[in-house]
Design a protein around this motif. Structure first.
Motif, PDB file in Angstrom:
ATOM      1  N   ARG A  53     -77.679  42.204 -51.704  1.00  0.00           N
ATOM      2  CA  ARG A  53     -76.704  41.198 -51.279  1.00  0.00           C
ATOM      3  C   ARG A  53     -75.615  41.182 -52.335  1.00  0.00           C
ATOM      4  O   ARG A  53     -75.855  40.728 -53.452  1.00  0.00           O
ATOM      5  CB  ARG A  53     -77.410  39.849 -51.207  1.00  0.00           C
ATOM      6  CG  ARG A  53     -76.667  38.799 -50.486  1.00  0.00           C
ATOM      7  CD  ARG A  53     -77.495  37.546 -50.416  1.00  0.00           C
ATOM      8  NE  ARG A  53     -78.602  37.663 -49.476  1.00  0.00           N
ATOM      9  CZ  ARG A  53     -79.386  36.647 -49.133  1.00  0.00           C
ATOM     10  NH1 ARG A  53     -79.204  35.469 -49.659  1.00  0.00           N
ATOM     11  NH2 ARG A  53     -80.351  36.800 -48.267  1.00  0.00           N
ATOM     12  N   LYS A  54     -74.459  41.712 -52.009  1.00  0.00           N
ATOM     13  CA  LYS A  54     -73.386  41.919 -52.993  1.00  0.00           C
ATOM     14  C   LYS A  54     -73.977  42.655 -54.191  1.00  0.00           C
ATOM     15  O   LYS A  54     -74.439  43.772 -54.055  1.00  0.00           O
ATOM     16  CB  LYS A  54     -72.737  40.587 -53.381  1.00  0.00           C
ATOM     17  CG  LYS A  54     -71.944  39.984 -52.222  1.00  0.00           C
ATOM     18  CD  LYS A  54     -71.299  38.679 -52.610  1.00  0.00           C
ATOM     19  CE  LYS A  54     -70.600  38.074 -51.387  1.00  0.00           C
ATOM     20  NZ  LYS A  54     -70.222  36.689 -51.598  1.00  0.00           N
ATOM     21  N   LYS A 187     -76.934  44.979 -36.025  1.00  0.00           N
ATOM     22  CA  LYS A 187     -77.544  45.771 -37.106  1.00  0.00           C
ATOM     23  C   LYS A 187     -77.371  47.257 -36.851  1.00  0.00           C
ATOM     24  O   LYS A 187     -77.403  47.710 -35.707  1.00  0.00           O
ATOM     25  CB  LYS A 187     -79.041  45.461 -37.184  1.00  0.00           C
ATOM     26  CG  LYS A 187     -79.360  43.985 -37.280  1.00  0.00           C
ATOM     27  CD  LYS A 187     -79.988  43.618 -38.577  1.00  0.00           C
ATOM     28  CE  LYS A 187     -80.219  42.116 -38.624  1.00  0.00           C
ATOM     29  NZ  LYS A 187     -80.753  41.629 -39.835  1.00  0.00           N
ATOM     30  N   ASP A 210     -76.432  45.089 -42.175  1.00  0.00           N
ATOM     31  CA  ASP A 210     -76.047  43.916 -41.408  1.00  0.00           C
ATOM     32  C   ASP A 210     -74.563  44.051 -41.072  1.00  0.00           C
ATOM     33  O   ASP A 210     -73.713  44.020 -41.957  1.00  0.00           O
ATOM     34  CB  ASP A 210     -76.313  42.677 -42.274  1.00  0.00           C
ATOM     35  CG  ASP A 210     -76.189  41.382 -41.487  1.00  0.00           C
ATOM     36  OD1 ASP A 210     -75.363  41.344 -40.569  1.00  0.00           O
ATOM     37  OD2 ASP A 210     -76.920  40.435 -41.804  1.00  0.00           O
ATOM     38  N   VAL A 212     -72.712  41.991 -39.303  1.00  0.00           N
ATOM     39  CA  VAL A 212     -71.997  40.723 -39.373  1.00  0.00           C
ATOM     40  C   VAL A 212     -71.634  40.390 -40.822  1.00  0.00           C
ATOM     41  O   VAL A 212     -70.569  39.881 -41.118  1.00  0.00           O
ATOM     42  CB  VAL A 212     -72.854  39.592 -38.760  1.00  0.00           C
ATOM     43  CG1 VAL A 212     -72.112  38.263 -38.801  1.00  0.00           C
ATOM     44  CG2 VAL A 212     -73.239  39.948 -37.329  1.00  0.00           C
ATOM     45  N   ARG A 213     -72.582  40.683 -41.733  1.00  0.00           N
ATOM     46  CA  ARG A 213     -72.335  40.461 -43.158  1.00  0.00           C
ATOM     47  C   ARG A 213     -72.501  41.800 -43.870  1.00  0.00           C
ATOM     48  O   ARG A 213     -73.585  42.134 -44.348  1.00  0.00           O
ATOM     49  CB  ARG A 213     -73.313  39.429 -43.712  1.00  0.00           C
ATOM     50  CG  ARG A 213     -73.052  38.039 -43.134  1.00  0.00           C
ATOM     51  CD  ARG A 213     -74.234  37.137 -43.269  1.00  0.00           C
ATOM     52  NE  ARG A 213     -75.364  37.597 -42.468  1.00  0.00           N
ATOM     53  CZ  ARG A 213     -76.464  36.890 -42.265  1.00  0.00           C
ATOM     54  NH1 ARG A 213     -76.598  35.714 -42.794  1.00  0.00           N
ATOM     55  NH2 ARG A 213     -77.435  37.364 -41.528  1.00  0.00           N
ATOM     56  N   PRO A 214     -71.436  42.611 -43.896  1.00  0.00           N
ATOM     57  CA  PRO A 214     -71.559  44.000 -44.345  1.00  0.00           C
ATOM     58  C   PRO A 214     -71.968  44.149 -45.815  1.00  0.00           C
ATOM     59  O   PRO A 214     -72.353  45.240 -46.228  1.00  0.00           O
ATOM     60  CB  PRO A 214     -70.162  44.584 -44.118  1.00  0.00           C
ATOM     61  CG  PRO A 214     -69.361  43.537 -43.455  1.00  0.00           C
ATOM     62  CD  PRO A 214     -70.084  42.248 -43.501  1.00  0.00           C
ATOM     63  N   ASP A 215     -71.881  43.057 -46.590  1.00  0.00           N
ATOM     64  CA  ASP A 215     -72.314  43.162 -47.990  1.00  0.00           C
ATOM     65  C   ASP A 215     -73.835  43.121 -48.106  1.00  0.00           C
ATOM     66  O   ASP A 215     -74.382  43.192 -49.198  1.00  0.00           O
ATOM     67  CB  ASP A 215     -71.685  42.033 -48.814  1.00  0.00           C
ATOM     68  CG  ASP A 215     -72.018  40.659 -48.258  1.00  0.00           C
ATOM     69  OD1 ASP A 215     -72.131  40.548 -47.020  1.00  0.00           O
ATOM     70  OD2 ASP A 215     -72.183  39.714 -49.045  1.00  0.00           O
ATOM     71  N   ARG A 216     -74.512  42.996 -46.972  1.00  0.00           N
ATOM     72  CA  ARG A 216     -75.970  42.923 -47.001  1.00  0.00           C
ATOM     73  C   ARG A 216     -76.585  44.171 -46.386  1.00  0.00           C
ATOM     74  O   ARG A 216     -76.221  44.568 -45.288  1.00  0.00           O
ATOM     75  CB  ARG A 216     -76.461  41.717 -46.205  1.00  0.00           C
ATOM     76  CG  ARG A 216     -76.104  40.435 -46.871  1.00  0.00           C
ATOM     77  CD  ARG A 216     -76.655  39.285 -46.105  1.00  0.00           C
ATOM     78  NE  ARG A 216     -76.177  38.035 -46.684  1.00  0.00           N
ATOM     79  CZ  ARG A 216     -76.610  36.856 -46.340  1.00  0.00           C
ATOM     80  NH1 ARG A 216     -77.527  36.741 -45.420  1.00  0.00           N
ATOM     81  NH2 ARG A 216     -76.124  35.777 -46.907  1.00  0.00           N
ATOM     82  N   ARG A 217     -77.509  44.770 -47.121  1.00  0.00           N
ATOM     83  CA  ARG A 217     -78.261  45.885 -46.557  1.00  0.00           C
ATOM     84  C   ARG A 217     -79.682  45.822 -47.084  1.00  0.00           C
ATOM     85  O   ARG A 217     -79.960  45.212 -48.120  1.00  0.00           O
ATOM     86  CB  ARG A 217     -77.601  47.222 -46.871  1.00  0.00           C
ATOM     87  CG  ARG A 217     -77.552  47.547 -48.326  1.00  0.00           C
ATOM     88  CD  ARG A 217     -76.679  48.762 -48.596  1.00  0.00           C
ATOM     89  NE  ARG A 217     -76.648  49.033 -50.017  1.00  0.00           N
ATOM     90  CZ  ARG A 217     -77.488  49.857 -50.636  1.00  0.00           C
ATOM     91  NH1 ARG A 217     -78.400  50.517 -49.948  1.00  0.00           N
ATOM     92  NH2 ARG A 217     -77.434  50.037 -51.942  1.00  0.00           N
TER      93      ARG A 217
ATOM     94  N   ARG B 341     -77.583  28.497 -47.517  1.00  0.00           N
ATOM     95  CA  ARG B 341     -77.666  29.916 -47.887  1.00  0.00           C
ATOM     96  C   ARG B 341     -79.114  30.324 -47.724  1.00  0.00           C
ATOM     97  O   ARG B 341     -79.988  29.773 -48.399  1.00  0.00           O
ATOM     98  CB  ARG B 341     -77.230  30.149 -49.341  1.00  0.00           C
ATOM     99  CG  ARG B 341     -75.747  30.330 -49.514  1.00  0.00           C
ATOM    100  CD  ARG B 341     -75.437  30.792 -50.923  1.00  0.00           C
ATOM    101  NE  ARG B 341     -75.895  32.160 -51.162  1.00  0.00           N
ATOM    102  CZ  ARG B 341     -76.048  32.678 -52.385  1.00  0.00           C
ATOM    103  NH1 ARG B 341     -75.806  31.952 -53.453  1.00  0.00           N
ATOM    104  NH2 ARG B 341     -76.448  33.922 -52.537  1.00  0.00           N
TER     105      ARG B 341
END
Lengths: 243, 416
Positions: A53-54, A187, A210, A212-217, B341
């Motif tokens: 995450r980031k 996804k 992810d 929707v939230r591309p900083d998450r893999r 979060r």
């Protein structure tokens, strides 16, 4: 301008040759793909998830037990906050068990999607059991020939109503895209490694991105496959946490 | 005494590990520890605590350490499971407590039969805040259904779990044993309970019954089902034929036999964005009806008068018999969980209301997970209700709890 852009985007799809679906061709490919992802009917394996995450990375360790096509039990081993928890997924429902609560709690599919289980969901998808092949197209993937299968969910209760699955000419899964009912892509999954576990060739590493939230893999690695038969009671909700 | 008992438990665990030197045994140890500071504002206008005569302290401190552990035999034929808990409370003075919350030996006698002996936490029922069918459950605090301090304690039992043709049948014998004290190791009472569970067309269905002189004589039914992707509905009903309730009578508060029904219906819905809402309505025939509640109010007023005249006993008795959430027959429960979060920061709000007078407990709380092991939280409680209402009687007006918790795992599962 938007229309032109859309048409430009659609060109590759239009020129990709759509093969006529032979009745058994799609099903045969899905069975081979499933066999590479889950070669046993009764199995237990270790699953390591690393969530990026980031700049942060968090590691989860799970033990997954499976029986047949539609029973799976996930045992949470780490981090410490999750230890002792279980997630039971049957065709007829899902239950979570938390040591403090000390009882199985019935949960809805959307609740399941709240945690890391959403990635587990993507990874454990049983293509043959849950989807039918709508079309098969010949495409190029990284300069090599490949086929993309358009899969439609058999059951409207499934989390993802549509999956696009890329496979090599010898039916090795390359990547997949997961869409929800609204048509939104959620996804992307990449099959990163094939290896030998318990004498069977299978996918040993996948990466989920992810959209929707591309900083998450998430990177998921499988190991310690064991194919001992598991008792039926292990997949009973009332049995959760008792062993 | 506490140390001796702790050492005994550890000895039993080590003995179990050494008794069967066969390979394939597995040991897991994990747990949590925390400390919590509580701040309370006494309710001087409560008829039970006029002018804070109970001397409720404005601040308290509690710390606890809970250790979950289990040893599983090769092939999962047997398992020794435990939950040990030590706690210390500072309320003007310090006190320490060590408790064996669970210590059970489980044996898989056959693929369809498990036998358990020891102390174990059983949790029956599908309700979130209340469980009418949970005759062997630890007492639940609806304002803390998740038991954040892991304080639940099991019952001593001998049980058999039978798995046949999709049914999961549990038969329990619950001898209540006095383990300590002058007359320690004495059988105080015995009870039995049974539950038959089955998944029928996607619905969890369980029938329960209990009896004996250690458990209520009851019959019950619990249900739960998920509809679509977001909605879960559940319900429970039980009839308890031998319960006793202290009620105001001419001679004061007297025990009265009160056969009654308890019914709970509820559901939960998960919205996009992972906001989860649980709602429940609960009816208990054991609660006080309007006449009983008015009589209790009258008893409290006369107890106040006795207190003013130098006799504190009636007011002490009224305080003893005042049990919030059991003073009415109908309640609602609402919980909203908003993970701001995911797995990092979440906001939870619980509202419990008495349907008789609308008085309520409102409890918002925020939890921040600061690392994979550490979390901090702050919970605020506000009792809302006018004079003469149930929550207006509560001896404190508002409170706040600030805590920090550490979750630990003593290594991965060890193969022995």
């Amino acid at each position: 301008v938007k229309t032109v852009a859309l048409l430009v985007c659609l060109i590759p799809l239009a020129i990709a040759p759509l093969t006529a679906i032979e009745p058994d061709e799609g099903a045969r490919i899905l069975k081979r793909v499933d066999a590479l992802r889950n070669p046993m009917d009764n199995f237990s394996l270790d699953l390591e998830l690393i969530n990026y995450r980031k700049t942060e990375a968090e590691t989860w360790r799970l033990r997954v037990h499976g029986q047949g096509k539609d029973k799976s039990l996930v045992e949470f081993l780490s981090p410490a906050t999750e230890k002792g928890k279980y997630l039971l997924m049957l065709r007829d429902g899902m239950w979570a068990y938390v040591p403090d609560a000390n009882k199985p709690i019935r949960i809805s599919p959307l609740q399941r999607l709240m945690g890391e289980a959403s990635n587990g969901d993507v990874a454990r998808t049983n293509y043959s059991a849950d989807y039918v092949v709508g079309s098969i197209a010949e495409v190029e993937e990284d300069g090599k020939p490949a086929r993309v299968l358009d899969l439609k969910a058999k059951d409207s209760d499934l989390s993802y109503s549509r999956v696009r699955l890329w496979v090599s000419p010898d039916d090795i899964p390359l990547r997949a895209e997961y869409y929800v009912g609204s048509g939104k892509l959620l996804k992307r999954l990449f099959f990163r490694e094939l290896g030998m576990l318990y004498g069977s060739r299978m996918v040993t590493k996948v990466e989920i991105i992810d959209v929707v939230r591309p900083d998450r893999r998430t990177v998921m690695s499988y190991s310690n496959l064991d194919a001992r038969p598991l008792p039926e009671k292990m997949f009973q909700p009332g049995y959760l946490g008792k062993w | 005494m506490v140390m001796r008992r702790a050492l005994l438990i550890l000895w039993a665990l080590i003995a179990a590990l050494r008794s069967t030197p066969a390979s394939g045994q597995e040991l897991r140890l994990f747990g949590q520890s925390g400390t919590e500071a509580g701040f309370e504002d006494p309710n001087g206008s409560s008829p039970l605590n006029p002018g804070n005569i109970l001397h409720i302290p404005r601040s308290t401190d509690t710390s606890d350490l809970t250790l979950f552990g289990d040893v599983t035999g090769g092939g999962k034929r047997w398992k020794l499971q435990m939950k040990l808990r030590g706690s210390s409370d500072w309320i003007g003075d310090s006190s320490y407590k060590f408790d064996v919350s669970e210590l059970t030996f489980k044996y898989a006698a056959a693929s369809w039969l498990d036998v358990h002996v020891g102390r174990e936490i059983e949790r029956w029922g599908t309700g979130y805040a209340w469980n009418p069918t949970g005759v062997v459950n630890p007492r639940k605090d609806p304002s803390d259904p998740g038991d954040r301090r892991s304080a639940f304690r099991g019952v001593d039992l001998v049980s058999a779990d039978i798995f046949v043709k999709g049914w999961d049948v549990t038969l329990l014998g619950t001898p209540e044993i006095a383990w300590t004290g002058k007359n320690g190791r004495r059988l105080l009472s015995t009870g039995w309970a049974a539950r038959a569970y089955r998944l029928i067309k996607g619905a969890d269905v369980a029938l329960t019954a209990s009896g004996g002189n250690g458990l209520p004589n009851s019959e019950g039914l619990s249900l739960a089902r998920v509809f679509g992707k977001s909605l879960e509905l559940h319900g429970e009903a039980a009839y308890i034929s031998d319960s006793i309730r202290y009620l105001p009578r001419a001679q004061g508060l007297a025990p009265v036999r009160r056969p009654h029904a308890e019914i709970l219906v509820g559901g939960q819905y998960t919205f996009p964005g992972n906001v989860n809402v649980v709602g429940e309505i609960y009816h208990s025939g054991q609660g006080l009806n309007d006449r009983d509640w008015n009589a209790f109010g009258g008893f409290t007023r006369s107890a106040q008068q006795s207190f003013a005249e130098g006799n504190p006993l009636p007011l002490q008795l009224a305080n003893t018999r005042f049990t919030p959430l059991q003073m009415s027959q109908n309640y609602t429960f609402l919980r909203v969980l908003w993970p701001i979060r995911l797995n990092r920061l979440e906001l939870e709000t619980i509202v419990i209301s008495s349907l008789r007078d609308g008085s309520s407990l409102i409890r918002p709380g925020i939890t921040r997970r600061i690392s994979t092991n550490w979390s901090v939280y702050c919970i605020y409680s506000q009792f809302v209700g006018g004079a003469g209402t149930e929550f207006g009687f509560v001896q404190i007006r508002r409170g706040a709890d600030i805590g920090i918790r550490y979750h630990f795992s003593l290594g991965a599962a060890h193969k022995l």
